[in-house]
Enzyme design. Structure first.
Site, PDB file in Angstrom:
ATOM      1  N   CYS A  92      68.311  67.116  59.815  1.00 60.11           N
ATOM      2  CA  CYS A  92      69.007  67.121  61.099  1.00 60.11           C
ATOM      3  C   CYS A  92      68.205  66.426  62.197  1.00 60.11           C
ATOM      4  O   CYS A  92      67.015  66.690  62.372  1.00 60.11           O
ATOM      5  CB  CYS A  92      69.288  68.562  61.516  1.00 60.11           C
ATOM      6  SG  CYS A  92      70.084  68.714  63.137  1.00 60.11           S
ATOM      7  N   LYS A 129      74.547  53.466  69.376  1.00 57.87           N
ATOM      8  CA  LYS A 129      74.766  53.064  67.989  1.00 57.87           C
ATOM      9  C   LYS A 129      75.019  51.560  67.897  1.00 57.87           C
ATOM     10  O   LYS A 129      75.758  51.005  68.700  1.00 57.87           O
ATOM     11  CB  LYS A 129      75.965  53.809  67.397  1.00 57.87           C
ATOM     12  CG  LYS A 129      75.784  55.303  67.269  1.00 57.87           C
ATOM     13  CD  LYS A 129      77.022  55.946  66.673  1.00 57.87           C
ATOM     14  CE  LYS A 129      76.855  57.450  66.575  1.00 57.87           C
ATOM     15  NZ  LYS A 129      76.805  58.093  67.915  1.00 57.87           N
TER      16      LYS A 129
END
Length: 369
Positions: free
Chosen positions: A112, A319
């Site tokens: 994570c 991104k």
């Protein structure tokens, strides 16, 4: 009806369930002091304890490698903190924000990217005053078109709490889309109840649910039924997956996963390059391998099954698509060199004057093949 077994949350739980040997107790306890453990009954049922390389176990059973971070790894690998104007909000893009409602999950992935803030000792939920301030920020920013509920996993909220957030977002006119990122339909499918779905429908906003799954075995009949309950209630679904060594870094597994999503009526959306979270190097796949896997998917699977391969740049820069590039300009403009999914070069438009010698040579080689 007997109560369902509890979520496994400690070294003792994992050993008692037969998912780890007694010999690993000290190691597991050491990891648990830094990073939370969570394995739901649905996930535990998928794990083959006899398989040392089981891809489900690899995602959820702690590994000693987590305690040995690399120099390039970061406690805040995608730069959330640099773009957090108020507690609970991340505002990196002009038209959308993350609203981090809580810091708990039904399961804890060993890779994570927020493992530093969902671990032991972290607050469980955004405090009421902080939530008020976060929603006030969203209301004061008319460019915000989409609010993404995340955390933690927003579908671990009670239906009452979730309905309250949805109603409050309903009052913000310029917000049109609410997206929720979750693992719940796969890891706790029974939690996708009528009450939870009704909570999502408390707002007239358009609601999307993005499902996180990384291996086709996670798409069990129960998981698919949970997704169907959401979709049949008018909630469209997207997918997000992380490219993980030893889990899905081969074309057969990725193909089965993407087809599984589409068969479940979940549109493949993102395949993430693993973030530089501490202690996750053993999961990392080289970008060049990821690009080649994407090229193979393009040649094997329907367009419905194609995710965008993306890298979330450190420092909060957002991104970027990092999939294979199929287009190059040639010196004979406006001609282009286009690669097909097999890597063969073609000139476009066909018959363009004076294509690059390299293109002509490659095309000749293709004809020989």
């Amino acid at each position: 009806m007997s109560p369902s077994p509890p979520t496994l949350r400690s070294a003792a739980d994992l050993i008692g369930a037969g998912l780890a040997p007694e010999a690993r107790r000290a190691e597991l306890e050491s990891i648990a002091r830094s990073y939370a453990i969570g394995v739901t009954p649905a996930v535990a049922e998928l794990i083959d304890p006899k398989d040392a390389r089981d891809p489900i176990a690899r995602q959820f059973i702690p590994d000693l490698a987590e305690l040995f971070p690399r120099p390039e790894e970061l406690s805040d690998p995608i730069g959330d903190s640099a773009f957090s104007p108020v507690e609970g909000v991340v505002h990196r893009y002009p038209d959308r924000v993350l609203l981090k409602l809580l810091h708990i999950c039904p399961v804890y992935c060993r890779f994570c990217f927020r493992r530093e803030v969902v671990g032991p000792g972290s607050p469980t939920h955004l405090a009421p005053k902080a939530l008020d301030a976060a929603l006030a920020y969203v209301a004061a920013q008319p460019r915000i078109w989409e609010v993404i509920l995340t955390g933690g996993d927003p579908l671990t909220l009670s239906p009452r709490r979730l309905a309250d957030v949805m109603k409050r977002l309903e009052a913000i006119e310029h917000v049109k889309i609410v997206r929720l990122h979750t693992r719940v339909p796969c890891v706790d499918p029974d939690a996708v109840s009528a009450d939870l779905i009704e909570a999502l429908r408390q707002s007239a906003k358009t609601v999307y649910v993005a499902l996180h799954a990384n291996h086709p075995r996670e798409l069990t009949p129960s998981a698919r039924a949970a997704c169907a309950r959401l979709i049949d209630a008018g909630v469209p679904m997207l997918s997000q997956s992380v490219l993980l060594a030893g889990v899905n870094d081969d074309v057969e597994t990725l193909s089965a996963l993407m087809r599984g999503f589409v068969e479940t009526r979940v549109k493949p959306y993102y395949l993430h390059q693993l973030d530089l979270a501490p202690g996750t190097a053993h999961f990392r796949v080289e970008i060049e391998k990821g690009r080649e896997l994407m090229r193979q998917l393009r040649g094997r699977l329907s367009g419905l099954c194609q995710p965008a391969y993306v890298l979330d740049l450190p420092g909060g820069h957002g991104k970027s698509p990092i999939g294979p590039n199929y287009v190059d300009e040639t010196s004979a403009k406006p001609a282009y060199k286009i690669s097909d999914y097999k890597g063969r070069a073609h000139v476009y438009p066909p018959g363009s004057a004076s294509p690059d010698a390299s293109v002509a040579a490659e095309s000749a080689c293709d004809r020989v093949r």
